[in-house]
Design a protein around this motif. Structure first.
Motif, PDB file in Angstrom:
ATOM      1  N   UNK B 214       0.865  -1.180   0.000  1.00 31.08           N
ATOM      2  CA  UNK B 214       0.000   0.000   0.000  1.00 31.08           C
ATOM      3  C   UNK B 214       0.908   1.238   0.000  1.00 31.08           C
ATOM      4  N   UNK B 215       0.873   1.975  -1.077  1.00 33.06           N
ATOM      5  CA  UNK B 215       1.768   3.137  -1.228  1.00 33.06           C
ATOM      6  C   UNK B 215       1.618   4.128  -0.070  1.00 33.06           C
ATOM      7  N   UNK B 216       0.363   4.541   0.142  1.00 37.95           N
ATOM      8  CA  UNK B 216       0.134   5.576   1.166  1.00 37.95           C
ATOM      9  C   UNK B 216       0.511   5.056   2.543  1.00 37.95           C
ATOM     10  N   UNK B 217       0.148   3.826   2.806  1.00 44.19           N
ATOM     11  CA  UNK B 217       0.462   3.237   4.103  1.00 44.19           C
ATOM     12  C   UNK B 217       1.963   3.147   4.332  1.00 44.19           C
ATOM     13  N   UNK B 218       2.670   2.706   3.283  1.00 39.93           N
ATOM     14  CA  UNK B 218       4.127   2.574   3.412  1.00 39.93           C
ATOM     15  C   UNK B 218       4.756   3.941   3.640  1.00 39.93           C
ATOM     16  N   UNK B 219       4.316   4.922   2.846  1.00 36.83           N
ATOM     17  CA  UNK B 219       4.898   6.264   2.976  1.00 36.83           C
ATOM     18  C   UNK B 219       4.631   6.835   4.361  1.00 36.83           C
ATOM     19  N   UNK B 220       3.385   6.669   4.822  1.00 38.38           N
ATOM     20  CA  UNK B 220       3.042   7.199   6.148  1.00 38.38           C
ATOM     21  C   UNK B 220       3.875   6.503   7.216  1.00 38.38           C
ATOM     22  N   UNK B 221       4.086   5.198   7.034  1.00 41.70           N
ATOM     23  CA  UNK B 221       4.911   4.457   7.978  1.00 41.70           C
ATOM     24  C   UNK B 221       6.355   4.950   7.961  1.00 41.70           C
ATOM     25  N   UNK B 222       6.870   5.165   6.765  1.00 46.11           N
ATOM     26  CA  UNK B 222       8.244   5.642   6.635  1.00 46.11           C
ATOM     27  C   UNK B 222       8.395   7.015   7.283  1.00 46.11           C
ATOM     28  N   UNK B 223       7.412   7.872   7.057  1.00 43.14           N
ATOM     29  CA  UNK B 223       7.456   9.210   7.664  1.00 43.14           C
ATOM     30  C   UNK B 223       7.405   9.129   9.184  1.00 43.14           C
ATOM     31  N   UNK B 224       6.593   8.211   9.651  1.00 39.76           N
ATOM     32  CA  UNK B 224       6.483   8.079  11.107  1.00 39.76           C
ATOM     33  C   UNK B 224       7.815   7.597  11.686  1.00 39.76           C
ATOM     34  N   UNK B 282       8.848   2.174  16.019  1.00 42.20           N
ATOM     35  CA  UNK B 282       8.214   0.857  16.072  1.00 42.20           C
ATOM     36  C   UNK B 282       6.949   0.827  15.209  1.00 42.20           C
ATOM     37  N   UNK B 283       6.119   1.833  15.381  1.00 39.34           N
ATOM     38  CA  UNK B 283       4.872   1.878  14.624  1.00 39.34           C
ATOM     39  C   UNK B 283       5.143   2.055  13.137  1.00 39.34           C
ATOM     40  N   UNK B 284       6.089   2.942  12.848  1.00 41.80           N
ATOM     41  CA  UNK B 284       6.434   3.190  11.446  1.00 41.80           C
ATOM     42  C   UNK B 284       6.932   1.922  10.785  1.00 41.80           C
ATOM     43  N   UNK B 285       7.824   1.199  11.511  1.00 39.87           N
ATOM     44  CA  UNK B 285       8.360  -0.050  10.950  1.00 39.87           C
ATOM     45  C   UNK B 285       7.214  -1.046  10.733  1.00 39.87           C
ATOM     46  N   UNK B 286       6.323  -1.140  11.724  1.00 38.54           N
ATOM     47  CA  UNK B 286       5.211  -2.084  11.605  1.00 38.54           C
ATOM     48  C   UNK B 286       4.250  -1.679  10.487  1.00 38.54           C
ATOM     49  N   UNK B 287       4.007  -0.389  10.358  1.00 38.37           N
ATOM     50  CA  UNK B 287       3.121   0.092   9.278  1.00 38.37           C
ATOM     51  C   UNK B 287       3.661  -0.304   7.923  1.00 38.37           C
ATOM     52  N   UNK B 288       4.972  -0.382   7.812  1.00 31.41           N
ATOM     53  CA  UNK B 288       5.560  -0.740   6.518  1.00 31.41           C
ATOM     54  C   UNK B 288       5.187  -2.162   6.127  1.00 31.41           C
ATOM     55  N   UNK B 289       4.874  -2.984   7.142  1.00 29.70           N
ATOM     56  CA  UNK B 289       4.427  -4.346   6.847  1.00 29.70           C
ATOM     57  C   UNK B 289       2.906  -4.401   6.704  1.00 29.70           C
ATOM     58  N   UNK B 290       2.253  -3.236   6.868  1.00 35.46           N
ATOM     59  CA  UNK B 290       0.803  -3.202   6.801  1.00 35.46           C
ATOM     60  C   UNK B 290       0.152  -3.610   8.113  1.00 35.46           C
TER      61      UNK B 290
END
Lengths: 633, 538
Positions: B214-224, B282-290
């Motif tokens: 998920x592009x947006x999810x990954x980007x938001x995770x990376x930003x976090x 932690x959250x950002x890393x986890x968001x990158x996995x969806x």
């Protein structure tokens, strides 16, 4: 699938761009170790950048090792004397493993005949992270550099990470980031081929005390603090290992390895004996420039800038002259002067000659600037109205070197003899028109006509102790007004201001301050031509030649060679005669003496010379006693 | 492996890459392998043994509990089907018997795992305290406790698994029948270092599902992730320069007045930036996995009471205590009996609130103790517990006072007063948790009010703590940015999602600016302890 490919490409571009930005940040935040004559910085960045600019396969020799190497052997001096090319690749406290890697890096583009290795690397305390970084970071990125980081930096995690990624240590330099970090180059001309020259002539302690180091295992720091070298300080055995690797590398490339003990007082017998054992095992023959033999002729009173630890400019000149002969004779190498492919060396040498003289001038500036100024005034006395006034006192430390100037201006008074008295004088076109000495304040006002008949009103005041010195022309106040002799020079043509100077002479260190540019650099009391120099006891027939920088070359007509300070600086040293290479050793100034005589001044070492048995010997320029003078006719 | 380290970046990058490359049904296996590789790297084989014990014992205990429950249900259904339903009294007895057995299994599970935690985390403290007492009484010599190790994330995974076991016991959900699924829940690497304390029912579905890119999810995770590093490296580490110096050398250097006050204030920002920064990573890393974890912070410095503060700070710990300590106390039969007596004695209102007051006190005492094995944490817990419990107890009284003095609690001014008041109370509490000892903390509190010299702010004193003018400027601006982002979040705007949806050039500029800000103005590297997060050893 297409979307995935686009994503991969975007990610790759993102990473590449990020990498570029990080690399740029790394470059600009890593300090640039800029070469400067004046600072403690050995200028590693400048040194290694300059090395990479050398044309391939143009160097006959390389020098590696810690700081004594690049403070002693200056390749541009060697080139001037012999036409043989080389480069100093050493660094401060450079460990032998860093020397190895720099040699290996150098052999990518150079094929020298010989490598000189400073054995000082055997005597080193714990590795210094900063110094290792200064050796490693200027290397160009390559697999060799990675290998060097692994071998040289692994003992310390922070050092290792910094060597790989300089931002790790240097990111906090953002606070001091400035123009100097953007302009990543030396602010001075860099012509020394890796050498670091300290144009400092003073030592803090005398030679007798320096000898203690060899006998008693003490060391003396630059500020004169004496401390005992720990007898337990062992030699680095890893230096022996890495010297072995250096020898292997050189054997593979048909290069001779020559270990050298460069001139320093920081050696002792135990270290010398132990190093010899390592060298014997490797079958290497040492060139020893320390100890009693002292083949380079180092004068420890004058040739070190830090109490015998490292050589200054004078010591470096002596050692480089020694190496020029030694390399030429030992390896029978041809001079590259004028050869195709060596234009960089020839061009740099010309620039070096001027730079060297300028640096010495700066070193001895106090004296030379003053002498040049006053001699120019005397030389052009007919064009000037010279007004003088003393404030406080001029006599206590009056320099004898200006007696001749005063005579030229028509002054009758012995300036060394009017202690704390007021004094004014007017020399109009070289003729004294007025001179007063008085214990009280003197005020003198008069009208004076210039050559165009315009009238000028002049006021001069001189106060002895507690008084003032004023020199006003047409209500313009020109005197600098410091204690000592104040002098104002007016152009006779139109009454305009030419220059003013103040020679502070009520303290032991003479100070000199001048307004307006009149540095007298090109003041030649004598024209070029043939002369006889004599002092009543002996004489010498010479040809005097004027150099473009305001100095003279003096040629012995019998031998055709130039008088040369010859790298020497001890009183009593005989002035040599050699070919003129444009270096400071063969440059002289000739200044006015008294009674129509002159005296010689060596641009190289700031000494004067006395005529003796048809030749000259060097003498310290002692401002408070008689300066040896000669007739030049 | 530290969160701020090259190995972690490389590891995360590779894990994300492999996760999205492999077939979807393999994603769980990738996460499990990555989690155990991460754990091995971080803690060694001894630590692995402890997490395996917890995983296996909890898994087995949960299945046993289910078996007991299913066994009871099966008997009841069987009897019913056979036309011979179990009589009520017997059913009650049978139920009680099953419940007792279930409780025994639960107890064993809790004792084993909390026991391991107690010994490893508090063993040194207890042994040290006993040792000290024995030496004071002249009774004993030195007891060696140096061999006790502290496995990575033991507090977090113990609480998570015990919460799971209690939930299974309460029949909130069925236990996991797949050991590997459960092992992933326990060891999931983004959260193992410092939480949050996840709940099985929130996480298991996400962990077991496959995830599309998920592009947006990954980007938001990376930003976090980047925001977390910014908070940690630019704010927390920088504030720590002054904080660490003042707290460590308070006695010897004689710090007073504004310097101590600043240290306490900056500690509040340091720990917030450090802990919430760690959470963001932690959250950002986890968001990158969806996989979206339970939020652990919600703009805590906007809290108006200490109770509310703990609903915004380390939310999952407070929530855990609420579900497994507070409510069990309040809803127990014994509590009900006591409450009846209290109502008779103190009236309806106070009789009603005394039990929750007590339960709050116990919960927050445990929160304090959870933070560390030292008496200062006990007092920290008591301090916080006192405010939270009195808040409960005196809620009516405060309301009556506001009414009496015509104070409108809904005005901005009053809310601002509440926020400032709460911050000050929390700040004082910080002295207890951060001070080298309780005595030192009390000394610091007293010192804050002596020699309160405002000139210290301008006479160069503040430049003696490793921070120069530029550092102070960066710190102030960064804290202002942190508070602004919190303010925006408080009003429901998620900045990183806004950025994630912007055009590529703007997004990339933001990414590069954030990365370079961390690399250049972050406090790390030579002379600093590389990113040891404050909560890493909890």
């Amino acid at each position: 699938m297409k979307n995935r490919l686009i994503r991969i490409i975007k990610a790759a571009i993102f990473i590449i761009l990020l990498g570029l930005i990080v690399i740029i940040a790394n470059i600009y935040l890593t300090p640039y170790w800029r070469y400067s004559n004046d600072s403690d910085d050995a200028g590693e960045s400048t040194r290694y950048e300059n090395f990479y600019e050398m044309p391939d396969n143009s160097l006959d020799y390389l020098v590696i090792g810690p700081s004594n190497s690049y403070h002693s052997l200056e390749p541009m001096q060697v080139y001037a004397y012999s036409g043989i090319t080389g480069f100093d690749l050493g660094g401060p406290s450079q460990p032998m493993y860093c020397s190895y890697y720099w040699l290996k890096e150098a052999l990518k583009t150079q094929s020298p005949k010989v490598v000189f290795v400073d054995t000082g690397a055997f005597v080193r305390e714990t590795p210094n992270n900063e110094r290792i970084l200064k050796a490693i970071l200027p290397m160009k990125p390559s697999m060799l550099k990675l290998q060097a980081i692994k071998d040289c930096c692994s003992y310390d995690e922070d050092l290792f990470y910094t060597a790989l990624f300089p931002l790790y240590q240097f990111h906090s330099r953002w606070k001091e980031f400035g123009k100097k970090d953007i302009e990543r180059k030396s602010t001075e001309p860099y012509l020394t081929r890796g050498a670091t020259i300290r144009f400092v002539s003073q030592n803090g302690i005398d030679a007798e005390e320096i000898n203690l180091r060899e006998e008693k295992n003490v060391t003396v720091s630059a500020d004169g603090t004496v401390s005992t070298v720990l007898d337990a300080m062992p030699l680095n055995e890893d230096s022996a290992y890495w010297l072995g690797r250096i020898k292997e590398l050189c054997d593979e490339n048909n290069i001779e390895v020559v270990p050298v003990k460069f001139p320093t007082k920081n050696w002792n017998k135990r270290w010398s004996d132990e190093v010899q054992v390592f060298l014997d095992e490797l079958g290497l023959k040492l060139v020893d420039l320390t100890g009693e033999a002292n083949p380079a002729g180092i004068n420890w009173d004058k040739d070190s800038f830090d109490n015998g630890k490292h050589l200054n400019y004078y010591g470096m000149v002596k050692t480089s002259r020694y190496f020029a002969e030694y390399i030429k004779d030992t390896w029978n190498l041809d001079s590259h002067k004028g050869q195709s492919g060596y234009e960089l060396w020839d061009n740099d040498l010309e620039e070096y000659k001027t730079w060297e003289t300028d640096e010495i001038t700066e070193l001895l500036e106090k004296n030379r600037e003053k002498l040049d100024y006053f001699n120019e005034v005397a030389l052009n006395k007919e064009k000037y109205l010279v007004l003088m006034a003393v404030k406080t006192d001029v006599s206590t430390y009056w320099p004898a070197s200006l007696d001749g100037i005063m005579e030229q201006l028509g002054v009758k008074t012995d300036m060394a003899d009017i202690r704390q008295q007021s004094y004014i004088a007017v020399s109009d076109g070289g003729k004294l028109s007025m001179e007063v000495v008085d214990p009280d304040i003197i005020n003198y006002d008069f009208e004076w006509k210039d050559d165009s008949k315009a009238l000028h009103s002049i006021h001069i005041t001189s106060g002895g102790v507690g008084g003032e010195a004023d020199i006003d022309v047409d209500d313009n106040s020109y005197a600098i007004g410091n204690s000592g002799l104040n002098i104002v020079v007016i152009d006779k043509k139109d009454g305009s201001f030419v220059s003013a100077a103040s020679l502070g002479s009520n303290e032991e260190d003479l100070t000199f301050e001048k307004k307006e540019e009149n540095d007298g650099e090109n003041a030649f009391p004598l024209n070029e031509g043939n002369y006889t120099i004599s002092d009543g006891n002996s004489s010498l027939a010479v040809e005097i030649k004027a150099n473009t920088d305001g100095t003279y070359g003096i040629v012995d007509k019998k031998t055709g060679k130039y008088l040369s300070a010859g790298g020497l600086n001890k009183p009593g040293d005989t002035v040599a005669e050699e070919d003129d290479l444009g270096l400071a050793v063969t440059k002289w100034k000739i200044y006015y003496g008294t009674g129509g005589k002159y005296w010689l001044y060596s641009v190289f070492n700031g000494m004067t010379a006395r005529l003796k048995d048809g030749g000259f010997v060097l003498e310290d320029l002692n401002e408070y006693s008689e300066i040896p003078q000669v007739n030049i006719k | 492996m530290a969160l701020f380290s090259v190995p972690f970046f490389v590891f995360l990058f590779l894990a994300v890459l492999v996760y999205y490359i492999v077939p979807k049904k393999m994603q769980q296996a990738v996460l499990l392998a990555a989690s155990y590789i991460f754990y091995c790297y971080g803690t060694g084989w001894k630590g692995i043994a402890f997490i395996l014990i917890t995983t296996v014992s909890t898994f087995a205990a949960a299945l046993r509990i289910e078996k007991l429950q299913d066994g009871y249900q099966a008997r009841v259904n069987e009897a019913k089907a056979a036309g011979n339903p179990i009589p009520h009294a017997e059913k009650t007895k049978l139920k009680a018997d099953i419940l007792s057995k279930k409780r025994r299994v639960l107890a064993v599970g809790l004792i084993i795992n909390f026991g391991i935690l107690a010994v490893l985390k508090y063993g040194k403290f207890v042994i040290g305290s006993v040792d000290q007492l024995m030496m004071t009484l002249g009774l004993g010599g030195h007891i060696n406790s140096s061999s006790l190790i502290l496995p990575l994330g033991i507090s977090f995974y113990t609480f998570m698994t015990m919460g799971y076991l209690i939930d299974v016991h309460r029949e909130k959900y069925k236990p996991d029948h797949n050991l590997l699924h459960f092992a992933l829940f326990t060891a999931y690497f983004p959260q193992i270092i410092q939480g949050p304390i996840g709940r099985y029912n929130d996480m298991s579905k996400q962990l077991q599902e496959s995830h599309e890119w998920d592009d947006t999810g990954f980007r938001a995770g990376f930003l976090r992730l980047l925001w977390g590093y910014f908070k940690k490296m630019v704010i927390a580490e920088r504030a720590g320069l002054l904080v660490n110096e003042v707290f460590a050398n308070f006695d010897t250097a004689g710090y007073k007045g504004i310097v101590v006050f600043l240290a306490a204030l900056l500690y509040g920002f340091q720990i917030y930036a450090d802990f919430s920064g760690g959470m963001d990573i932690v959250f950002g890393a986890s968001d990158m996995f969806g996989i979206h974890l339970t939020e652990n912070f919600r703009q805590p410095y906007y809290a108006k009471t200490v109770t509310e503060f703990w609903q915004r700070w380390h939310i999952t710990l407070g929530s855990w205590m609420k579900d497994y300590v507070f409510y069990p106390i309040c809803l127990s039969k014994r509590a009900a009996r006591v409450q009846k007596k209290l109502k008779k004695r103190f009236g309806n209102y106070y009789g009603r609130v005394l039990i929750p007051t007590f339960a709050s006190f116990v919960s927050f005492l445990l929160v304090g103790i959870w933070h560390g094995a030292d008496w200062k944490y006990v007092f920290y817990g008591i301090f916080m517990a006192t405010f939270v419990s009195t808040n409960t107890l005196l809620e009516k009284f405060y309301g009556d006072m506001r009414a009496k003095f015509h104070i409108n609690a809904e005005t901005r001014g009053f809310k601002a007063f509440q926020i400032v008041r709460t911050t000050i109370i929390v700040l004082i509490g910080r002295l207890l948790s951060r001070g080298t000892s309780t005595t030192a903390a009390l000394g610091m509190f007293k010192a804050m009010f002596s020699s309160f010299n405002v000139k210290v702010l301008t006479d160069g004193t503040l430049m003696n703590f490793g921070l120069d003018m530029k550092d102070w400027l960066v710190l102030i601006l960064a804290i202002a940015l942190l508070m602004y982002v919190d303010y925006v979040n408080e009003h429901g705007v998620k900045i990183r999602f806004k950025i994630a949806e912007m055009k590529l050039p703007i997004r990339w500029i933001v990414y590069y600016a954030a990365i370079m800000a961390i690399l250049i103005i972050g406090v790390y590297g030579v002379g600093y302890d590389a990113s040891s997060f404050i909560y890493q050893n909890f």
